[in-house]
Design an enzyme around this catalytic site. Sequence first.
Site, PDB file in Angstrom:
ATOM      1  N   CYS A   2     -20.278  29.825 -10.531  1.00 37.54           N
ATOM      2  CA  CYS A   2     -19.912  28.757  -9.624  1.00 37.54           C
ATOM      3  C   CYS A   2     -19.714  29.350  -8.229  1.00 37.54           C
ATOM      4  CB  CYS A   2     -18.650  28.019 -10.003  1.00 37.54           C
ATOM      5  SG  CYS A   2     -18.753  27.184 -11.569  1.00 37.54           S
ATOM      6  N   ARG A  27     -25.219  31.870  -8.042  1.00 36.51           N
ATOM      7  CA  ARG A  27     -24.027  31.847  -8.885  1.00 36.51           C
ATOM      8  C   ARG A  27     -24.052  30.714  -9.903  1.00 36.51           C
ATOM      9  NH1 ARG A  27     -20.080  35.077  -6.528  1.00 36.51           N
ATOM     10  NH2 ARG A  27     -18.465  34.120  -7.796  1.00 36.51           N
ATOM     11  N   TRP A  77     -21.891  26.386 -12.464  1.00 32.44           N
ATOM     12  CA  TRP A  77     -22.429  26.951 -13.699  1.00 32.44           C
ATOM     13  C   TRP A  77     -21.494  26.440 -14.776  1.00 32.44           C
ATOM     14  CZ3 TRP A  77     -20.835  30.191 -17.678  1.00 32.44           C
ATOM     15  CH2 TRP A  77     -21.869  30.705 -18.495  1.00 32.44           C
ATOM     16  N   ASN A 103     -13.668  27.638  -9.204  1.00 29.87           N
ATOM     17  CA  ASN A 103     -14.476  28.613  -9.937  1.00 29.87           C
ATOM     18  C   ASN A 103     -13.531  29.345 -10.872  1.00 29.87           C
ATOM     19  OD1 ASN A 103     -16.249  30.623 -10.772  1.00 29.87           O
ATOM     20  ND2 ASN A 103     -15.857  31.905  -8.977  1.00 29.87           N
ATOM     21  N   GLY A 104     -13.867  29.416 -12.155  1.00 29.80           N
ATOM     22  CA  GLY A 104     -12.999  30.090 -13.123  1.00 29.80           C
ATOM     23  C   GLY A 104     -12.802  29.216 -14.340  1.00 29.80           C
ATOM     24  N   GLU A 486     -34.042  46.690 -22.320  1.00 35.86           N
ATOM     25  CA  GLU A 486     -34.091  46.129 -20.970  1.00 35.86           C
ATOM     26  C   GLU A 486     -35.404  45.355 -20.760  1.00 35.86           C
ATOM     27  OE1 GLU A 486     -32.065  45.447 -18.831  1.00 35.86           O
ATOM     28  OE2 GLU A 486     -33.157  45.204 -16.975  1.00 35.86           O
ATOM     29  N   LYS A 490     -35.572  41.403 -19.865  1.00 35.95           N
ATOM     30  CA  LYS A 490     -36.244  40.858 -18.674  1.00 35.95           C
ATOM     31  C   LYS A 490     -37.194  39.745 -19.094  1.00 35.95           C
ATOM     32  CE  LYS A 490     -34.227  41.931 -16.063  1.00 35.95           C
ATOM     33  NZ  LYS A 490     -33.116  42.819 -16.085  1.00 35.95           N
ATOM     34  N   GLU A 493     -35.224  36.513 -20.375  1.00 30.79           N
ATOM     35  CA  GLU A 493     -34.419  35.730 -19.434  1.00 30.79           C
ATOM     36  C   GLU A 493     -35.257  34.964 -18.408  1.00 30.79           C
ATOM     37  OE1 GLU A 493     -31.512  37.995 -17.168  1.00 30.79           O
ATOM     38  OE2 GLU A 493     -32.900  39.666 -17.001  1.00 30.79           O
ATOM     39  N   HIS A 509     -37.163  48.973 -41.689  1.00 33.70           N
ATOM     40  CA  HIS A 509     -35.983  48.605 -42.473  1.00 33.70           C
ATOM     41  C   HIS A 509     -35.705  47.104 -42.401  1.00 33.70           C
ATOM     42  CE1 HIS A 509     -35.146  52.761 -43.357  1.00 33.70           C
ATOM     43  NE2 HIS A 509     -35.309  53.062 -42.066  1.00 33.70           N
ATOM     44  N   LYS A 609     -25.837  34.787 -11.585  1.00 32.06           N
ATOM     45  CA  LYS A 609     -25.888  36.199 -11.203  1.00 32.06           C
ATOM     46  C   LYS A 609     -24.551  36.911 -11.396  1.00 32.06           C
ATOM     47  CE  LYS A 609     -28.109  39.573  -9.083  1.00 32.06           C
ATOM     48  NZ  LYS A 609     -28.995  40.215 -10.055  1.00 32.06           N
TER      49      LYS A 609
HETATM   50  C1  F6R Z   1     -29.894  40.633 -16.532  1.00 32.09           C
HETATM   51  C2  F6R Z   1     -28.663  40.548 -15.776  1.00 32.09           C
HETATM   52  C3  F6R Z   1     -27.379  40.483 -16.519  1.00 32.09           C
HETATM   53  C4  F6R Z   1     -26.328  41.359 -15.808  1.00 32.09           C
HETATM   54  C5  F6R Z   1     -24.952  41.191 -16.479  1.00 32.09           C
HETATM   55  C6  F6R Z   1     -23.918  42.110 -15.871  1.00 32.09           C
HETATM   56  O1  F6R Z   1     -30.999  40.696 -15.690  1.00 32.09           O
HETATM   57  O2  F6R Z   1     -28.666  40.516 -14.583  1.00 32.09           O
HETATM   58  O3  F6R Z   1     -27.530  40.859 -17.843  1.00 32.09           O
HETATM   59  O4  F6R Z   1     -26.748  42.682 -15.894  1.00 32.09           O
HETATM   60  O5  F6R Z   1     -24.534  39.876 -16.340  1.00 32.09           O
HETATM   61  O6  F6R Z   1     -23.801  41.889 -14.505  1.00 32.09           O
HETATM   62  P1  F6R Z   1     -23.121  42.954 -13.550  1.00 32.09           P
HETATM   63  O7  F6R Z   1     -23.979  44.148 -13.531  1.00 32.09           O
HETATM   64  O8  F6R Z   1     -23.036  42.253 -12.231  1.00 32.09           O
HETATM   65  O9  F6R Z   1     -21.765  43.256 -14.126  1.00 32.09           O
END
Ligand code: F6R
Length: 614
Positions: A2, A27, A77, A103-104, A486, A490, A493, A509, A609
Site C-alpha cells: 500500500c 507498492r 495491496w 498502510n499496515g 530464482e 522469475k 511471478e 525421488h 514490491k
Molecule cells: C521477487 C521479489 C520478492 C522479494 C521479496 C523480499 O522478484 O522481488 O520475492 O525478493 O519480497 O523483498 P526484499 O528484498 O525487499 O526484502
Amino acid sequence: MCGIIGYIGNNAVEDILLSGLKSLEYRGYDSAGIALNDNQGIDVFRAKGKLVNLKNVLNTQNLKNKHFSQGIGHIRWATHGEATIENAHPHTSNDGNLVLVHNGIIENYQSLREELTQQGFHFFSQTDTEAVVHLIDREYKKTLSLESAVINAIALLKGAFALCIMHHNEPDKIIAVRKNAPLILGLGCNENFIASDIPALIGKTQNIIYLDDNELAIVEKDAVVIKDFKGNILHKNIEKINLAQDDISKQGYKHFMLKEIHEQPRIIRSMITANMSTPFEPIHFNGINVEDLVQNVDKIEIIACGTSLHAAMIAKNIFEELCKIPVIIDAASEYIYKSHLTDAKTLSIGISQSGETADTITALKQARTHQAKILAITNRIDSTIVRCADFVFPLNAGIEVSVAATKSYSAQLAALYLLALAVAERQKCADIIKLTKIKQELFSIPNKMEEIFYSCNHIKQCAQKYSKYHSFIYIARGINSASAFEGALKLKEISYINANAYLAGELKHGPIALLDSQLPVFAILSPDGKIYDKIISNCEEVKARCAPLIALTTSDSFYKKDLFDDVLTIPSVSELLSPLLFTLPLQLFAYYFADCLNMEIDQPRNLAKSVTVE
Ligand code: F6R
C-alpha cells in the site's frame, strides 16, 4: 505494501496526489483513491484496479471550480477484504467529515469493529482500516481536537500502521502516524508532503524527515511538528535526497524490468571497484570494519525473503567454502516462529532490497534480543532495516521499480562475495593465492555480463518457442540450486506459469513422475567437472521421459549437445562465481517469455514490491 501520499499547500492537490501515487504503484495496485478537502466538505474518489481507473473516475468529475487546500491518497495491496471500491481507501467517518488512509494491518480490528458497531457506528467495508476511522471519529466527538482524537485512538490499536488523517473542521492540517510501517515527510516552501517512500517526492522536494516508529506529525502548510505517541514534541533532522526523475524512468526500454536487467554490469562493476582497487590488495569497505564484524563470531545466520532468500542460499555456499564458518539460512517468516541458536557469537545478516520487508525486520529485531550482531544488506539506506542494524552494506543499485527483483539480486550476490572474500582475507582462512584468483575473476564478471547481452536475441527466440507451455521445471545442483529457484521464481511471478525448481539429484525421488512431453525442464549445468557429469546423468533421465530439455551452461564446458533441445550459454566462469552470470539469462528468459504472453511485466498481479505486512 500500500502506498500513501498526503499534501497540504497551494498547488493543484489532485495532480500532486495522482503523480505521487503513480510513483508508489509498485507498492500495490488493487485499488486507488484520493480525498480532497475544500471549504465545502471532503470529496472522496475511489476506483478498483490500477491508478488509471481512478483517473478515469476523476475525469468524469467537474473539479475545476473547486479550490482544494489539502488531500490524501492511497494505492492498495489488499489484505483484509477483496479489491473492491468499498474496500478501497480513503475510508470515511459516518458523518463524512473525517477521512484516512492506512498502510499496515490492525490486528485487533475485529474486537474494535464489534465495540464500535455496538456504539452505533456503521461499517461499509471488510477492511481492518475502517475500524480506525470510526475509532478516531469517536474520540474526536469527545475531544473536538483531531490531534487528541488521534493520540487517544492509536493507543487502542494493535498492529502496524502508517496513517494519514484529515478532518473537514481542521483544514489547516493533516496528521501522519507511523508504527511499524514506513512514512516520510517532504518539506516544501508553503507546502508539505507525506509519503510512504521517496519516489513519490522526486521533483517535489529534496528535504525529507524520516518518521520513526511511534511518532506522529502534525503537518501544516508552513509548519511540521513531530511528537511521540504521548504528545511530547521531538526534534528531528532534515535530510537531503538526491534523486532525479531519470532515476525512475524507463530510459527507452519497454519495461523497467528490462532496463534493470541491463543495469547489472554497471552496478556490479562500481560495487567491486568501490571496495577494492586491484585484486592484489585487500578489500576495504567504507563503513564496515571487517574485524569488528566477525570478532567473536562462531556462526552466521542469514535471514531474508523471496529473491533475497535465494541470494542467502548462495551466500551459504560462499561463506562456508571461503571462510569455513557454519551458515544457517532462514526464511524470515519461519525464523520468527521457531526456536533458533542465535546468541552473542552469531552474526545475523538480513538481506532486503527494500529494507522494509516486515518479516525480515521482525526477525532481525528478534536476533538482536539474543545479542547477535546485525548486518543489513539493502538497496535502501533510508529504510527501516538500517535502523535495526549494527553494520550496513548499501547496494547502491538505484531504485528498482519493476516488482520482480533483478539488479538488486545480483548486487546482493556481489556484496556477499565481497564480504566473504574480505572475511576470508582477514581471518586467513583461505590460501591467499586462491583468494587473489577469485578476486581477479570477480573483476572480469561485469564484462562477461555484458557479453551475455550479445545473445539476447537467442534467449528471446528460445523463450518465444517455449511460451506455449503451461508448466516448467528448473533443475541444478550445488551452488546453482539457488539459481534454479530464482529462475523459476522469475518465470512464475511475471508469467503466471507454474514453474518449480528442484535439486537435480532429487528429481528421481518424486518429481520425475510429473515429466512428459508437455513439461519442459530447464537445466543449469554448473561448470565444475564433478557436478557437471552428475547433472548430465539427471538430464539423461529427463530425456528418457520425453520432456523438452533446455541447457544453460558455460560456453567452454559443453558436451552431450544432442541430449538437449535448446542450449543457452554464458562465458566461461568458475563454479563459485557462476551464479552471478547464470542469473542474467534466467532473468532474460523469464522476461521474454512473459513479454511474448503480453503480461503486465512490471506490475504482476497480486504482488507488491515492498511487503510491509507479516
Ligand atoms: C521477487 C521479489 C520478492 C522479494 C521479496 C523480499 O522478484 O522481488 O520475492 O525478493 O519480497 O523483498 P526484499 O528484498 O525487499 O526484502
